[in-house]
Write a protein that holds these residues in place. Structure first.
Motif, mmCIF file in Angstrom:
data_model
loop_
_atom_site.group_PDB
_atom_site.id
_atom_site.type_symbol
_atom_site.label_atom_id
_atom_site.label_comp_id
_atom_site.label_asym_id
_atom_site.label_seq_id
_atom_site.Cartn_x
_atom_site.Cartn_y
_atom_site.Cartn_z
ATOM 1 N N ALA A 1 -50.040 -58.048 52.341
ATOM 2 C CA ALA A 1 -51.114 -58.585 51.795
ATOM 3 C C ALA A 1 -50.800 -59.737 50.693
ATOM 4 N N VAL A 2 -49.661 -59.360 49.961
ATOM 5 C CA VAL A 2 -48.926 -60.358 49.180
ATOM 6 C C VAL A 2 -48.389 -61.331 49.902
ATOM 7 N N GLU A 3 -47.671 -61.143 50.897
ATOM 8 C CA GLU A 3 -46.963 -62.188 51.824
ATOM 9 C C GLU A 3 -48.308 -63.201 52.191
ATOM 10 N N GLU A 4 -49.566 -62.645 52.595
ATOM 11 C CA GLU A 4 -50.509 -63.578 52.959
ATOM 12 C C GLU A 4 -51.340 -64.075 51.829
ATOM 13 N N ASN A 5 -50.961 -64.059 50.617
ATOM 14 C CA ASN A 5 -51.501 -64.668 49.310
ATOM 15 C C ASN A 5 -52.949 -64.323 49.279
ATOM 16 N N GLN A 6 -53.391 -63.102 49.614
ATOM 17 C CA GLN A 6 -54.706 -62.785 49.345
ATOM 18 C C GLN A 6 -54.889 -62.469 47.830
ATOM 19 N N PRO A 7 -56.296 -62.465 47.181
ATOM 20 C CA PRO A 7 -56.379 -62.322 45.975
ATOM 21 C C PRO A 7 -56.185 -61.085 45.423
ATOM 22 N N ILE A 8 -55.881 -60.917 44.191
ATOM 23 C CA ILE A 8 -55.162 -59.724 43.770
ATOM 24 C C ILE A 8 -55.897 -58.502 43.746
ATOM 25 N N GLU A 9 -57.442 -58.787 43.420
ATOM 26 C CA GLU A 9 -58.386 -57.660 43.495
ATOM 27 C C GLU A 9 -58.492 -56.968 44.895
ATOM 28 N N ASP A 10 -58.513 -58.098 45.877
ATOM 29 C CA ASP A 10 -58.719 -57.476 47.302
ATOM 30 C C ASP A 10 -57.391 -56.793 47.637
ATOM 31 N N ILE A 11 -56.239 -57.327 47.191
ATOM 32 C CA ILE A 11 -54.815 -56.586 47.499
ATOM 33 C C ILE A 11 -54.909 -55.248 46.938
ATOM 34 N N LEU A 12 -55.119 -55.250 45.755
ATOM 35 C CA LEU A 12 -54.960 -53.757 44.886
ATOM 36 C C LEU A 12 -56.050 -52.739 45.505
ATOM 37 N N LYS A 13 -57.322 -53.351 45.892
ATOM 38 C CA LYS A 13 -58.075 -52.322 46.529
ATOM 39 C C LYS A 13 -57.727 -52.200 47.945
ATOM 40 N N LYS A 14 -57.123 -52.943 48.827
ATOM 41 C CA LYS A 14 -56.674 -52.518 50.003
ATOM 42 C C LYS A 14 -55.548 -51.509 49.857
ATOM 43 N N VAL A 15 -54.779 -51.776 48.937
ATOM 44 C CA VAL A 15 -53.518 -50.671 48.398
ATOM 45 C C VAL A 15 -54.016 -49.347 48.258
ATOM 46 N N LYS A 16 -54.863 -49.053 47.366
ATOM 47 C CA LYS A 16 -55.610 -47.814 47.026
ATOM 48 C C LYS A 16 -56.447 -47.309 48.215
ATOM 49 N N ASP A 17 -56.798 -48.002 49.025
ATOM 50 C CA ASP A 17 -57.605 -47.675 50.191
ATOM 51 C C ASP A 17 -56.688 -47.020 51.456
ATOM 52 N N ALA A 18 -55.317 -47.806 51.389
ATOM 53 C CA ALA A 18 -54.479 -47.133 52.269
ATOM 54 C C ALA A 18 -54.043 -45.987 51.745
ATOM 55 N N ALA A 19 -53.848 -46.042 50.399
ATOM 56 C CA ALA A 19 -53.270 -44.430 50.087
ATOM 57 C C ALA A 19 -54.285 -43.668 50.159
ATOM 58 N N LEU A 20 -55.414 -43.764 50.221
ATOM 59 C CA LEU A 20 -56.828 -42.901 50.322
ATOM 60 C C LEU A 20 -56.659 -42.532 51.725
ATOM 61 N N GLN A 21 -56.410 -43.352 52.739
ATOM 62 C CA GLN A 21 -56.461 -42.793 54.231
ATOM 63 C C GLN A 21 -55.080 -41.882 54.412
ATOM 64 N N GLY A 22 -54.230 -42.282 53.707
ATOM 65 C CA GLY A 22 -53.164 -41.422 53.757
ATOM 66 C C GLY A 22 -53.099 -40.047 53.137
ATOM 67 N N VAL A 23 -54.017 -39.946 52.057
ATOM 68 C CA VAL A 23 -54.465 -38.676 51.681
ATOM 69 C C VAL A 23 -55.319 -37.735 52.772
ATOM 70 N N GLN A 24 -56.046 -38.527 53.622
ATOM 71 C CA GLN A 24 -56.953 -37.945 54.450
ATOM 72 C C GLN A 24 -56.014 -37.529 55.425
ATOM 73 N N TYR A 25 -55.174 -38.204 55.764
ATOM 74 C CA TYR A 25 -54.225 -37.781 56.877
ATOM 75 C C TYR A 25 -53.418 -36.589 56.772
ATOM 76 N N THR A 26 -53.158 -36.530 55.152
ATOM 77 C CA THR A 26 -52.319 -35.252 55.223
ATOM 78 C C THR A 26 -53.132 -33.839 55.296
ATOM 79 N N GLU A 27 -54.408 -34.292 55.314
ATOM 80 C CA GLU A 27 -55.258 -32.934 55.732
ATOM 81 C C GLU A 27 -55.140 -32.438 57.145
ATOM 82 N N LYS A 28 -54.756 -33.470 57.828
ATOM 83 C CA LYS A 28 -54.632 -32.960 59.211
ATOM 84 C C LYS A 28 -53.405 -32.378 59.696
ATOM 85 N N ILE A 29 -52.372 -32.685 59.023
ATOM 86 C CA ILE A 29 -51.041 -32.094 59.181
ATOM 87 C C ILE A 29 -50.446 -30.970 58.741
#
Lengths: 130, 213
Positions: free
Chosen positions: B144-172
């Motif tokens: 997202a930083v490479e693509e020069n997205q707005p900071i708020e969007d970037i940080l939102k996507k980052v924490k969402d990716a982490a949350l998806q990762g958390v949900q993945y840990t439930e399955k393994i």
């Protein structure tokens, strides 16, 4: 004499291992323990491991045995923070901690050097460093 | 947008508050599959961090992060002490001497933090650890930083990716840490370390959003 450090999550485990291992030799062997958190809970921390290493350190070297998981991480962190000339004299081994400690104390009391003790303890490895 | 030393300190204290609020949740998650002390440990560590930051006498953000790392190492009893401690200490190196940091610095901070955690814990993604939240978060941040997205969007996507990762840990099943002794029985539970990593990234998102507004 080589020194021995026991790192455990639980102070009673560490004290018990020291007691058991000390029984193996009439003359005292330098054994230090790092166990539990600073506020008396179960756990390990690097600061305590550093203190324990310094307690038994000599240029002849130090062997460190640990119990589980974070005990290894805290130990590695502590060793990385030692001065470089000390680091090379400190080895972390993944021997079964009770058997390893007893064997180490016997070897230390026979005035074996660091490499010799390391070789003996290799046979007691339970592969917990990967 | 960049963060000053004072704003960085504020952000770190906000992380402390979040971890205090979620102390029980983290401890309950850890109680299910680990040694049940993650919430207590993180709270202890960050309470000590907040205290240290109250009277820190430096503007050097590298020095600030190093202090955080060292404080965590000495005050957290569980695996999270050496893991988060190493993450902050490694991150400190890339911003040494800086009084202000921007998104590009944050990319480097995250890169070092993730590398540090891998080195210390010898875990890989899929082991059911904090890396399952942090690695996708870092990859998302980088792109997202490479693509020069707005900071708020970037940080939102980052924490969402982490949350998806958390949900993945439930399955393994866990392959590292105390939960690994449970094997298959650890499936169905979120990894507490992944959850605390998500909470940290979520706090970064929310705090920066507030600073920006």
């Amino acid at each position: 004499m080589v020194g021995l450090v026991i790192v455990s999550h639980c102070i009673e485990i560490a004290q018990g291992i020291r007691k058991l291992a000390s029984q193996m030799t009439p003359e005292p062997v330098p054994i230090a323990i790092a166990a539990g958190t600073n506020d008396g809970r179960l756990g390990t921390n690097a600061e305590q491991v550093t203190r324990a290493i310094n307690e038994v350190y000599s240029s002849e070297g130090v062997i460190i045995l640990f119990d589980l998981g974070s005990a290894l991480m805290s130990t590695e962190l502590a060793v990385e923070c030692l001065p470089e000339e000390q680091q090379k004299n400190v080895v972390i081994l993944d021997a079964a901690i009770v058997e390893g400690a007893i064997t180490a104390v016997v070897e230390i009391s026979l005035n074996k050097n660091l490499k010799e003790i390391k070789d003996v303890l290799k046979d007691l490895s339970i592969n917990k460093m990967n | 947008m960049s963060l000053t030393s004072n704003q960085t300190i504020l952000l770190l204290k906000e992380i402390g508050k979040t971890l205090e609020e979620h102390k029980t949740l983290l401890t309950e998650l850890d109680g299910a599959i680990g040694d049940g002390d993650h919430g207590i440990n993180m709270n202890k560590g960050f309470t000590a961090v907040t205290k240290k930051l109250d009277d820190i006498q430096t503007e050097d953000i590298g020095h600030i992060l190093k202090t955080v790392g060292m404080t965590l190492v000495s005050n957290v009893g569980g695996a999270s002490g050496p893991l988060y401690g190493t993450a902050f200490m490694k991150a400190a190196v890339v911003v040494a001497g800086k009084n202000e940091i921007d998104l590009h610095d944050f990319v480097k901070i995250m890169e070092e933090a993730v590398e540090g955690i891998k080195m210390r814990g010898k875990a890989v993604p899929g082991d059911k650890t904090m890396l399952d939240a942090l690695e996708p978060a870092y990859n998302t941040l980088y792109q997202a930083v490479e693509e020069n997205q707005p900071i708020e969007d970037i940080l939102k996507k980052v924490k969402d990716a982490a949350l998806q990762g958390v949900q993945y840990t439930e399955k393994i099943a866990a392959k590292k840490g105390r939960a690994s002794y449970l094997g298959e029985r650890s499936i169905g539970h979120q990894d507490p370390g992944a959850v605390s990593s998500y909470l940290i990234l979520d706090t970064i998102y929310k705090t920066i959003r507030n600073i920006k507004d």
